[in-house]
Scaffold this motif. Structure first.
Motif, PDB file in Angstrom:
ATOM      1  N   ARG A 236       1.726   4.129  -3.197  1.00 46.41           N
ATOM      2  CA  ARG A 236       1.366   5.558  -3.126  1.00 46.41           C
ATOM      3  C   ARG A 236       2.565   6.485  -3.340  1.00 46.41           C
ATOM      4  N   LYS A 237       3.760   5.943  -3.157  1.00 42.90           N
ATOM      5  CA  LYS A 237       4.981   6.742  -3.264  1.00 42.90           C
ATOM      6  C   LYS A 237       5.105   7.429  -4.635  1.00 42.90           C
TER       7      LYS A 237
ATOM      8  N   HIS B 108       0.808  -1.223   0.000  1.00 41.69           N
ATOM      9  CA  HIS B 108       0.000   0.000   0.000  1.00 41.69           C
ATOM     10  C   HIS B 108       0.844   1.278   0.000  1.00 41.69           C
ATOM     11  N   ASP B 109       1.735   1.398   0.971  1.00 41.40           N
ATOM     12  CA  ASP B 109       2.528   2.625   1.092  1.00 41.40           C
ATOM     13  C   ASP B 109       3.488   2.797  -0.085  1.00 41.40           C
ATOM     14  N   GLN B 110       4.047   1.690  -0.540  1.00 35.98           N
ATOM     15  CA  GLN B 110       4.991   1.731  -1.665  1.00 35.98           C
ATOM     16  C   GLN B 110       4.277   2.179  -2.955  1.00 35.98           C
TER      17      GLN B 110
ATOM     18  N   ASN C 268      -0.023  -5.122   4.189  1.00 32.21           N
ATOM     19  CA  ASN C 268       1.416  -5.242   3.900  1.00 32.21           C
ATOM     20  C   ASN C 268       2.043  -6.474   4.537  1.00 32.21           C
TER      21      ASN C 268
END
Length: 314
Positions: free
Chosen positions: A94-95, A90-92, A108
């Motif tokens: 959005r980067k 998820h966070d990757q 994750n």
């Protein structure tokens, strides 16, 4: 799986796909549509019958991956094919992408745990593009980028007419949140006040039915959030249609220079659709370029040679 298997059979190999994800799309070519219990009953026979095990979507023959040590013991070749939502951290994600939707990806820690278990035994993976590559490259010893494959004999181009008075715009969201359907339809409503066109949203139909409807389209809007193109974009280009999809700016150079997709995200989609509505000749030109692009890079006859090379070098 079925498309790759049919291409392998055409090359003189024996190949079969076992599919436990049964959906309304109704894929059936070179596939055994089976449930997990029935697959377990065939387990021993499958282990003994095949030399190469090409797994998909982070799944193997056993839900707990207990088939992997057994295959290793038998010196069988194994490779895992990741498709996106199965590994999209998820966070990757959005980067590099302010638009991305990852609500259908596991948490994750679940993705990490699964990849760790798989890569204890499977050392190489296949992905369709560099968007997916970045999620798995640190887990495997080697990741191969293999374009999506389709059987072009099933797709006869029907290029948009330059004289059609009421163009047809199509969108087929298997997952509306992922594809950005909300943004697409908001812009369609706005454009309807300015242009005379028909819009169809295609849902819950078999793959065969969808392709028949797509033949009449003049513009196809696929996915405007993900940052890369998928199977539907490839099939639409094969049918000779102009396609609107979002390609992340940092990924554009990883695709062949001839890629004719109209790069569209929620912020510029209005202008991109408007441009195509204003230019019937452009619609036809992009449709023709799309067909050529798919013939060069996505025909299963082309992709299968790359796949066999991967198998031979495992």
């Amino acid at each position: 799986m079925g498309i790759l298997s049919s291409a392998l059979i055409n090359k003189g190999h024996y190949s079969l796909g076992y599919n436990t994800f049964n959906s309304y799309l109704g894929y059936k070519d070179n596939l055994v549509n089976i449930d997990v219990e029935a697959l377990e009953e065939s387990y021993q026979e499958i282990l003994e019958s095949y030399d190469v095990f090409h797994y998909h979507y982070g799944t193997t023959l056993s839900p707990d991956f207990s088939d992997l040590p057994e295959l290793k013991r038998r010196n069988k070749k194994m490779i895992m094919h990741h498709w996106g939502n199965d590994v999209r951290f998820h966070d990757q994600a959005r980067k590099n992408n302010p638009y991305v939707y990852t609500g259908d990806s596991p948490p994750n820690e679940v993705i990490h745990d699964k990849l760790t278990k798989i890569t204890a035994f499977i050392k190489e993976a296949i992905v369709q593009d560099y968007e997916v590559n970045e999620y798995v490259k640190d887990y495997y010893e080697k990741v191969h980028v293999l374009p999506i494959a389709i059987d072009l004999e099933q797709f006869h181009p029907n290029y948009p007419s330059t004289t059609k008075e009421k163009p047809l715009i199509l969108h087929a969201p298997t997952n509306p949140d992922f594809k950005g359907t909300y943004y697409i339809e908001k812009i369609i409503e706005k454009l309807k006040q300015e242009y005379n066109f028909e819009y169809k949203r295609i849902e819950k139909m078999s793959h065969e039915e969808v392709i028949n409807i797509y033949k009449d389209a003049d513009i196809i809007i696929d996915q405007v959030l993900c940052g890369s193109y998928g199977l539907l974009s490839v099939e639409s280009m094969a049918l000779g249609k102009p396609v609107l999809t979002y390609i992340r700016p940092d990924l554009i150079s990883t695709f062949p220079a001839e890629l004719p997709i109209v790069n569209s995200n929620p912020d510029n989609l209005y202008n991109q659709v408007k441009m195509l509505l204003d230019n019937p000749d452009k619609r036809k030109e992009l449709g023709m370029k799309g067909r050529q692009y798919v013939e060069m890079y996505h025909s299963h006859d082309v992709v299968v040679n790359q796949l066999i090379d991967i198998y031979m070098n495992l």
